[in-house]
Scaffold this motif. Structure first.
Motif, PDB file in Angstrom:
ATOM      1  N   MET A  44       1.137  -0.801   0.272  1.00  0.00           N
ATOM      2  CA  MET A  44       0.351  -0.181  -0.058  1.00  0.00           C
ATOM      3  C   MET A  44       1.089   0.995   0.132  1.00  0.00           C
ATOM      4  SD  MET A  44      -1.451   0.462   3.950  1.00  0.00           S
ATOM      5  CE  MET A  44      -1.598  -2.018   4.232  1.00  0.00           C
ATOM      6  N   TYR A  45       0.385   2.342  -0.139  1.00  0.00           N
ATOM      7  CA  TYR A  45       1.279   3.710  -0.780  1.00  0.00           C
ATOM      8  C   TYR A  45       0.636   4.403   0.999  1.00  0.00           C
ATOM      9  CZ  TYR A  45       3.654   1.361  -3.683  1.00  0.00           C
ATOM     10  OH  TYR A  45       4.303   1.037  -4.556  1.00  0.00           O
ATOM     11  N   PRO A  56       0.165  13.650 -11.417  1.00  0.00           N
ATOM     12  CA  PRO A  56       0.720  12.940 -11.844  1.00  0.00           C
ATOM     13  C   PRO A  56       0.990  11.844 -10.872  1.00  0.00           C
ATOM     14  CG  PRO A  56       1.023  14.875 -12.702  1.00  0.00           C
ATOM     15  CD  PRO A  56       0.317  15.173 -11.528  1.00  0.00           C
ATOM     16  N   ILE A  57       1.619  11.888  -9.202  1.00  0.00           N
ATOM     17  CA  ILE A  57       1.593  10.528  -8.653  1.00  0.00           C
ATOM     18  C   ILE A  57       0.146  10.610  -7.985  1.00  0.00           C
ATOM     19  CG2 ILE A  57       2.362   9.749  -6.433  1.00  0.00           C
ATOM     20  CD1 ILE A  57       4.904  10.529  -7.734  1.00  0.00           C
ATOM     21  N   ILE A  58      -0.535  10.976  -7.790  1.00  0.00           N
ATOM     22  CA  ILE A  58      -1.723  10.065  -7.278  1.00  0.00           C
ATOM     23  C   ILE A  58      -2.638   9.181  -8.530  1.00  0.00           C
ATOM     24  CG2 ILE A  58      -4.259  10.665  -6.796  1.00  0.00           C
ATOM     25  CD1 ILE A  58      -3.431  12.894  -5.027  1.00  0.00           C
ATOM     26  N   ASP A  59      -2.432   9.612  -9.447  1.00  0.00           N
ATOM     27  CA  ASP A  59      -2.763   8.957 -10.469  1.00  0.00           C
ATOM     28  C   ASP A  59      -1.988   7.462 -11.271  1.00  0.00           C
ATOM     29  OD1 ASP A  59      -4.885  10.487 -11.560  1.00  0.00           O
ATOM     30  OD2 ASP A  59      -3.903  12.123 -13.618  1.00  0.00           O
ATOM     31  N   ILE A  64      -1.434   2.141  -9.963  1.00  0.00           N
ATOM     32  CA  ILE A  64      -1.204   0.446  -9.334  1.00  0.00           C
ATOM     33  C   ILE A  64      -2.095  -0.248  -9.243  1.00  0.00           C
ATOM     34  CG2 ILE A  64       0.764   0.105  -7.741  1.00  0.00           C
ATOM     35  CD1 ILE A  64       2.530   1.944  -8.666  1.00  0.00           C
ATOM     36  N   ASN A  65      -3.040  -0.047  -8.582  1.00  0.00           N
ATOM     37  CA  ASN A  65      -4.323  -0.336  -7.738  1.00  0.00           C
ATOM     38  C   ASN A  65      -3.679  -0.417  -6.953  1.00  0.00           C
ATOM     39  OD1 ASN A  65      -6.981  -0.897  -7.838  1.00  0.00           O
ATOM     40  ND2 ASN A  65      -7.118  -3.356  -8.870  1.00  0.00           N
ATOM     41  N   LYS A  66      -3.353  -0.170  -5.573  1.00  0.00           N
ATOM     42  CA  LYS A  66      -3.054  -0.993  -3.972  1.00  0.00           C
ATOM     43  C   LYS A  66      -3.472   0.365  -3.347  1.00  0.00           C
ATOM     44  CE  LYS A  66       0.823  -3.460  -5.314  1.00  0.00           C
ATOM     45  NZ  LYS A  66       2.456  -3.912  -4.972  1.00  0.00           N
ATOM     46  N   PRO A  67      -3.900   0.084  -2.340  1.00  0.00           N
ATOM     47  CA  PRO A  67      -4.190   0.958  -1.421  1.00  0.00           C
ATOM     48  C   PRO A  67      -3.430   2.390  -1.099  1.00  0.00           C
ATOM     49  CG  PRO A  67      -5.240  -1.362  -0.119  1.00  0.00           C
ATOM     50  CD  PRO A  67      -3.155  -1.240  -1.698  1.00  0.00           C
TER      51      PRO A  67
END
Length: 72
Positions: A44-45, A56-59, A64-67
């Motif tokens: 997770m991140y 851009p980082i959030i997108d 990546i599709n992790k929490p």
């Protein structure tokens, strides 16, 4: 509780240890750090409040599709 900053190599060693039930969570501050965390096995991140509007980082994290935990 003692606090110690660990190196990326030390973090990777911890992750590789199957006897430790460690969930790896880290703050993605750049695409380079995000790439390293993916290779290291982050589950997770976290997005720091200073990067909460860095789309851009959030997108990329959404892709990546992790929490994700976003601090505000």
């Amino acid at each position: 509780m003692r606090v110690k900053e660990i190196t990326p190599q030390e973090a990777f060693q911890i992750l590789q240890s199957q006897k430790n039930n460690v969930k790896f969570l880290s703050t993605a501050t750049s695409f380079k750090s995000l790439e390293w965390m993916e290779k290291a096995g982050a589950t997770m991140y976290k997005v720091a409040s200073g990067n909460a509007t860095h789309l851009p980082i959030i997108d990329k994290l959404i892709e990546i599709n992790k929490p994700i935990i976003i601090s505000v």
